[in-house]
Design a protein around this motif. Sequence first.
Motif: not given
Length: 187
Positions: A33, A92, A114, A139, A148, A151
Amino acid sequence: MWLDEGWIEEDWVRRVQSPNQDARPMGMLVDTLVVHCISLPERGRDASLVTDLFLNRLDCHSHPALAELAGLHVSAHFLIDRDGSITQFVSCEKRAWHAGISAAMDRSNFNHFSIGIELLGDVYSPFEGAQYASLKRLAVELKSRYPLKFAMTHSEIAPTRKTDPGPFFDWKGLRKSNTYELQISGL
């Protein structure tokens, strides 16, 4: 719920598709992220101007500070407004154009792997509690679908070009202290 095309299909996420996107490289794993902030003009709080920028319809003559944005084609996957409302602009599964020239952790071209999240605001003032709550909720949703691991901020992946989201951004509950590792807590 998710649509197969990478769009969140929930009543808490509004969908507005930006043309500023393209395909991710084949087989690219989405694991990061990237948190940004944006205000138009600087220190502005009008999310409609950001939407217009992401849709290539911003009137760059409406304010002197917007003139430098003429011809710019950018987007992010998500925008979180001051009241916590979320708009998704890019699937996404696609590459949004949010990171630009970027490198960190021996990796470059962060747009490839990302998901970009913009917070409406600037580097001069704190973000709202509603924005943090929505960021955490988003998130969690993204982590349920993508592997993921990290971040990062725009300033961490483009330190010579960018300062956002700035010193007022608080990572509490979003990543482990002193690391880039995503860790969502406090929901």
